[in-house]
Design an enzyme around this catalytic site. Structure first.
Site, PDB file in Angstrom:
ATOM      1  CB  ILE A 270       9.695   1.356   3.237  1.00  0.00           C
ATOM      2  CG1 ILE A 270      10.245   2.433   4.169  1.00  0.00           C
ATOM      3  CG2 ILE A 270       9.413   1.949   1.851  1.00  0.00           C
ATOM      4  CD1 ILE A 270      11.528   3.079   3.688  1.00  0.00           C
ATOM      5  N   PRO A 271       6.550  -0.392   2.709  1.00  0.00           N
ATOM      6  CG  PRO A 271       4.253   0.076   2.661  1.00  0.00           C
ATOM      7  CD  PRO A 271       5.575   0.643   3.114  1.00  0.00           C
ATOM      8  CB  CYS A 272       8.829  -2.132  -1.689  1.00  0.00           C
ATOM      9  SG  CYS A 272       9.896  -3.291  -0.825  1.00  0.00           S
ATOM     10  CG  HIS A 273       4.871  -6.017   1.257  1.00  0.00           C
ATOM     11  ND1 HIS A 273       5.467  -5.200   2.184  1.00  0.00           N
ATOM     12  CD2 HIS A 273       3.582  -6.152   1.662  1.00  0.00           C
ATOM     13  CE1 HIS A 273       4.585  -4.864   3.115  1.00  0.00           C
ATOM     14  NE2 HIS A 273       3.422  -5.425   2.820  1.00  0.00           N
ATOM     15  NE  ARG A 274       0.954  -2.705   2.632  1.00  0.00           N
ATOM     16  CZ  ARG A 274       0.838  -1.927   3.709  1.00  0.00           C
ATOM     17  NH1 ARG A 274       0.757  -0.613   3.569  1.00  0.00           N
ATOM     18  NH2 ARG A 274       0.818  -2.466   4.912  1.00  0.00           N
TER      19      ARG A 274
END
Length: 305
Positions: A270-274
């Site tokens: 779940i790419p919350c780094h984006r």
């Protein structure tokens, strides 16, 4: 996807607790804060729109509009949010579900069980009791960004986090699911998990494509909506917290969207780094800004020329 910079005049209020987030504003907003606090103090009572609008000296329709403009939610939605917060507190304190429903101000059992996905993202008993009866299998593997522990239920991956030691990561897993049965995964018992872990490690360490794996997302309905949007962000793209809020249909919930990103327990997949700040800064990251910067840099390098 470009970063949208918020205008200086914009005010972003999370939908869960607006009264605590606003102070020192114009007289009308100050009055609205007082009414919001009245709602919080009397959340177990029936508060009509006519009564609340009378406190503000406005017509019901006008009051509904100015309250929603100021706080991002209607007076009724705010009262429901306060009741839900009290309901969750009552559940985790060990009382029965029925007692918790009525103590928090809901008028009937069906008000909770009729809309579990909207309000909690999981059944109330599951939320309260820490996932009893769940069998969660886990394994860990070193990656370029540090030790990663992945865990999965029968539905999919429920936990993927970085840490300094397996002991610390297992403590974090146990804290998330305190009554689940946690089992280390020999590949013979859970070959899928071992394959998933290898695929994710190759993505992190070797630049392989991000694996499309089954996920078991557990959180409030708002959090799940945020996480589902994050899954739609293409590799190499970034968005702002404000854009997240706008894309889930709640443009005034920027801070709440940021909070949901911070509570994501499934790193990278779940790419919350984006998600970045409106000014392009990194913002926060549950597993450290160095890891966030490294993930973004790796994705940028993997983009086709």
């Amino acid at each position: 996807m470009p970063i949208a910079k918020p205008k200086p005049s914009e005010k972003h209020i999370p939908d869960a607790d607006p009264a605590r987030e606003r102070s020192g504003r114009d007289p009308q907003v100050t009055e609205l804060i007082g009414i919001a606090r009245h709602i919080e103090a009397h959340s177990d009572q029936r508060l009509t729109l006519a009564t609340l609008s009378g406190m503000a000296g406005l017509s019901p329709s006008r009051f509904q509009k100015v309250f929603k403009n100021a706080f991002g939610v209607s007076p009724k939605a705010y009262q429901d949010a306060i009741r839900m917060r009290l309901f969750k507190q009552a559940l985790t304190s060990g009382g029965s579900v029925t007692d918790a429903i009525f103590e928090s101000g809901f008028s009937s059992v069906s008000r909770i069980y009729g809309e579990p996905s909207r309000t909690m993202g999981m059944a109330p008993k599951t939320y309260r009791s820490g996932a009893p009866g769940e069998h969660i299998v886990y394994c860990s593997r070193p990656t370029r960004l540090g030790l990663l522990l992945m865990a999965a239920t029968a539905k999919g991956i429920c936990f993927a986090q970085f840490g300094d030691s397996e002991q610390a990561l297992l403590a974090a897993l146990a804290a998330e699911f305190p009554r689940a049965a946690l089992m280390a995964s020999p590949a013979k018992d859970a070959p899928e998990l071992d394959a998933w872990m290898i695929a994710l490690e190759r993505h992190i360490s070797d630049g392989a494509p991000r694996p499309d794996l089954p996920l078991d997302m557990r959180g409030t309905a708002f959090q799940v909506k945020v996480w589902q949007f994050l899954l739609s962000i293409p590799e190499g793209d970034v968005v702002s917290y404000r854009q997240v809020a706008e894309n889930i249909g709640n443009p005034k919930a920027t801070r709440a969207a940021a909070s949901a990103c911070g509570k994501n327990r499934i790193a990278v997949l779940i790419p919350c780094h984006r998600v970045l700040r409106g000014d392009g800064g990194l913002g926060g990251y549950r597993w450290g800004l160095q890891r966030k910067a490294a993930l973004l840099e790796a994705e940028r390098k993997n983009l086709p020329d």
